[in-house]
Design a protein around this motif. Structure first.
Motif, PDB file in Angstrom:
ATOM      1  N   MET A   1     -77.105  55.758  55.904  1.00 35.48           N
ATOM      2  CA  MET A   1     -76.369  55.496  54.667  1.00 35.48           C
ATOM      3  C   MET A   1     -75.673  54.146  54.806  1.00 35.48           C
ATOM      4  O   MET A   1     -74.983  53.879  55.770  1.00 35.48           O
TER       5      MET A   1
ATOM      6  N   ASP B   1     -74.559  52.587  49.307  1.00 37.97           N
ATOM      7  CA  ASP B   1     -74.763  53.975  48.894  1.00 37.97           C
ATOM      8  C   ASP B   1     -73.421  54.670  48.686  1.00 37.97           C
ATOM      9  O   ASP B   1     -73.246  55.447  47.747  1.00 37.97           O
ATOM     10  N   ASP B   2     -72.480  54.391  49.561  1.00 39.32           N
ATOM     11  CA  ASP B   2     -71.143  54.978  49.454  1.00 39.32           C
ATOM     12  C   ASP B   2     -70.436  54.488  48.187  1.00 39.32           C
ATOM     13  O   ASP B   2     -69.837  55.282  47.455  1.00 39.32           O
TER      14      ASP B   2
ATOM     15  N   ILE C   1     -73.199  50.982  53.126  1.00 46.80           N
ATOM     16  CA  ILE C   1     -71.938  50.877  52.383  1.00 46.80           C
ATOM     17  C   ILE C   1     -72.208  50.893  50.871  1.00 46.80           C
ATOM     18  O   ILE C   1     -71.419  51.414  50.099  1.00 46.80           O
TER      19      ILE C   1
ATOM     20  N   LYS D   1     -69.306  56.723  44.839  1.00 52.21           N
ATOM     21  CA  LYS D   1     -67.946  56.733  44.283  1.00 52.21           C
ATOM     22  C   LYS D   1     -67.960  56.310  42.816  1.00 52.21           C
ATOM     23  O   LYS D   1     -67.245  56.892  41.997  1.00 52.21           O
TER      24      LYS D   1
END
Length: 61
Positions: free
Chosen positions: A1, A5-6, A3, A10
């Motif tokens: 994963m 994707d994060d 950054i 969000k």
């Protein structure tokens, strides 16, 4: 994963259920900038509006 994707995850959480309001805000901001610049950058503003609205549509899925 990664950054990204994060961040996308969000964003999806923040956007969910508010798509129409966000896209309406994007439209209003673009119209405001067009008005203040005398439509000098209309093509660029329209492109940015379309890209931002496309992101909202993509994040809502």
């Amino acid at each position: 994963m990664s950054i990204f994707d994060d961040i996308k995850g969000k964003a999806e959480g923040l956007i969910a259920g508010k798509e129409d309001a966000i896209k309406g805000g994007i439209e209003k901001v673009g119209d405001f900038v067009d008005e203040k610049t005398g439509d000098k950058f209309k093509d660029q503003i329209d492109s940015a509006q379309q890209a931002a609205s496309g992101f909202v549509d993509g994040a809502a899925k």
